[in-house]
Design an enzyme around this catalytic site. Structure first.
Site, short mmCIF file in Angstrom:
data_model
loop_
_atom_site.label_atom_id
_atom_site.label_comp_id
_atom_site.label_asym_id
_atom_site.label_seq_id
_atom_site.Cartn_x
_atom_site.Cartn_y
_atom_site.Cartn_z
N LYS A 122 0.77 -1.24 0.00
CA LYS A 122 0.00 0.00 0.00
C LYS A 122 0.81 1.30 0.00
CE LYS A 122 -4.34 -0.64 -0.26
NZ LYS A 122 -5.39 0.28 -0.72
N ASP A 161 -8.03 0.14 6.63
CA ASP A 161 -8.14 -1.14 7.32
C ASP A 161 -6.83 -1.43 8.03
OD1 ASP A 161 -6.22 -2.88 5.59
OD2 ASP A 161 -7.37 -1.65 4.22
C1 LIG Z 1 -3.39 -6.29 1.56
C2 LIG Z 1 -4.38 -5.65 0.66
N1 LIG Z 1 -4.66 -6.23 -0.50
C3 LIG Z 1 -5.55 -5.70 -1.35
C4 LIG Z 1 -6.22 -4.53 -1.04
C5 LIG Z 1 -7.27 -4.03 -1.98
O1 LIG Z 1 -7.02 -2.77 -2.52
P1 LIG Z 1 -8.22 -1.88 -3.04
O2 LIG Z 1 -8.98 -1.38 -1.86
O3 LIG Z 1 -7.54 -0.82 -3.82
O4 LIG Z 1 -9.09 -2.73 -3.89
C6 LIG Z 1 -5.95 -3.88 0.16
C7 LIG Z 1 -6.63 -2.64 0.54
O5 LIG Z 1 -6.48 -2.09 1.59
C8 LIG Z 1 -5.01 -4.47 1.05
O6 LIG Z 1 -4.72 -3.91 2.24
#
Ligand SMILES: Cc1ncc(COP(=O)(O)O)c(C=O)c1O
Length: 405
Positions: free
Chosen positions: A76, A123
């Site tokens: 992220k 989150d």
């Molecule tokens: C570990 C992880 N994977 C995937 C995502 C998904 O990203 P998006 O919200 O851009 O779809 C997040 C989002 O916080 C994440 O923390």
């Protein structure tokens, strides 16, 4: 175990859908150049898992391990750092290429910028990226989290000097609360999703994510591996999936891979939007209660949605045990494959791939998506053990088993 798949009837051929230019590697050179200015930058590993591919009946499985990103255990920070860098460059009226974290902390530039507070809802992973970048730039961060957020994730953000609190709202309502508060207090909102009227920063965040796709392409070329025929991308609001899809589609053109979007049942807003087939994004409300904390988002990003609508081949909606299976599969590889430490949002695509390739119910998907011995599948493990107690409960003690869910 119920896994739902929706094939995208509105998918378009390359060049006939939403524009890809903003995410094309040719136009995002300054993104990687900026990331390289951080001492912590190094491309994350791209692992080849030949034994798993053999067991699943696939030609090749490649997995990019984002647990190694900037020492923050998730991809992220790529988005937060680039967006904050772009914001500060615009504020100073200078090109981003003339700036790096050391220069941005320089007293003269710092004086010009003044005190800035960056605010966000998270989150866990995105907020950690915002807090880390704010600290690198000598600025402040305020982070709000949805109800039920893991205390280890709160502590990780506080350890970076940010103010962090858990609200009693779900993710999407917490975003609205943060937006109202940021406007009231003059904070700069750095949110990883867009809505009408709030688009610049989320577009920069998506461009920031393209670094991982550009690295993967480069790693495949260096290793002499063919480009992926299939890419599985997990989605919360869909910014990550849209960014990686956009970057790979722009680069590979008419030979672009088959993109499969994966979400938890309880927060499957992209799945429902594709299923509705009316071209519009649809939301999921309520608790969004899932093991996959990073994917617990109910409202699609309005600038990413058109890319997913036009270019995704299919969407998968699955229960939590599929993510848990993915974590266990990657932690305990067979035949000498490298183990990958992958958290619940990182591992769900591996769990879905296992279900498609090895279950009786997956036969239709194998056929329709043409997943077979000639396929090269790219997976992205987007996080490591960002909640260590959840990781232990799932991988050591077998919580969220397919036999009990
Ligand atoms: C570990 C992880 N994977 C995937 C995502 C998904 O990203 P998006 O919200 O851009 O779809 C997040 C989002 O916080 C994440 O923390």
């Amino acid at each position: 175990m119920m896994v739902d798949i929706c094939y995208n009837s509105a998918r378009r051929p390359f060049g006939q859908g939403a524009p890809l230019d903003a995410l094309a590697p040719a136009n995002t050179g300054d993104v990687r150049a900026f990331h390289r200015t951080f001492r912590e930058y190094a491309p994350t590993p791209l692992h080849d898992l030949p034994h798993l591919a053999g067991e699943f009946g696939l030609g090749r499985i490649l997995i990019k391990d984002e647990s190694r990103r900037f020492g923050l255990n998730a991809f992220k920070v790529l988005g937060a750092s680039y967006a904050i860098g772009r914001y500060l460059a615009e504020k100073l009226g200078r090109p981003l290429s003339s700036l790096d974290p050391d220069r941005l902390r320089d007293p003269v530039l710092r004086e010009k910028l003044g005190d800035i507070t960056f605010a966000t809802t998270t989150d866990g992973n995105h907020g950690r990226g915002v807090a880390w970048t704010a600290r690198q730039m000598g600025q402040k961060a305020v982070v709000y989290m949805p109800r039920g957020s893991a205390s280890s994730r709160v502590e990780n953000i506080r350890a970076l000097g940010a103010e962090c609190s858990v609200t009693d709202l779900n993710y999407d309502d917490a975003v609205r609360m943060t937006w109202a508060r940021a406007r009231e207090r003059g904070w700069v909102m750095v949110q990883d999703t867009a809505w009408d009227g709030y688009e610049d920063i989320p577009a920069w965040i998506m461009q920031g994510y393209t670094t991982l796709a550009a690295e993967a392409l480069e790693q495949m070329r260096t290793a002499g591996t063919q480009a992926p025929t299939h890419v599985f991308l997990q989605a919360g609001v869909g910014s990550f999936a849209g960014a990686v899809l956009g970057c790979l589609a722009a680069e590979l053109g008419p030979d672009m891979p088959v993109f499969v979007i994966v979400e938890p049942h309880r927060a499957n807003c992209i799945y429902r939007s594709v299923l509705a087939a009316d071209g519009r994004p649809h939301s999921v409300a309520g608790d969004l209660d899932t093991l996959m904390a990073g994917l617990a988002c109910g409202e699609p990003n309005t600038i990413s949605w058109p890319l997913l609508r036009d270019y995704a081949a299919a969407c998968v909606s699955c229960p939590d045990c599929v993510a848990a299976d993915g974590m266990r599969i990657l932690a305990a590889p067979r035949g000498g494959d490298v183990p990958v430490l992958s958290g619940e949002s990182g591992a769900v695509t591996t769990g879905v791939l296992q279900w498609i390739m090895q279950s009786e119910e997956g036969a239709e998907a194998r056929e329709k998506l043409r997943l077979n011995g000639t396929s090269t599948v790219l997976l992205i493990s987007t996080e490591g053990d960002t909640s260590p107690s959840t990781y232990r409960d799932v991988v050591w003690f077998g919580r969220h088993s397919r036999w009990s869910e």
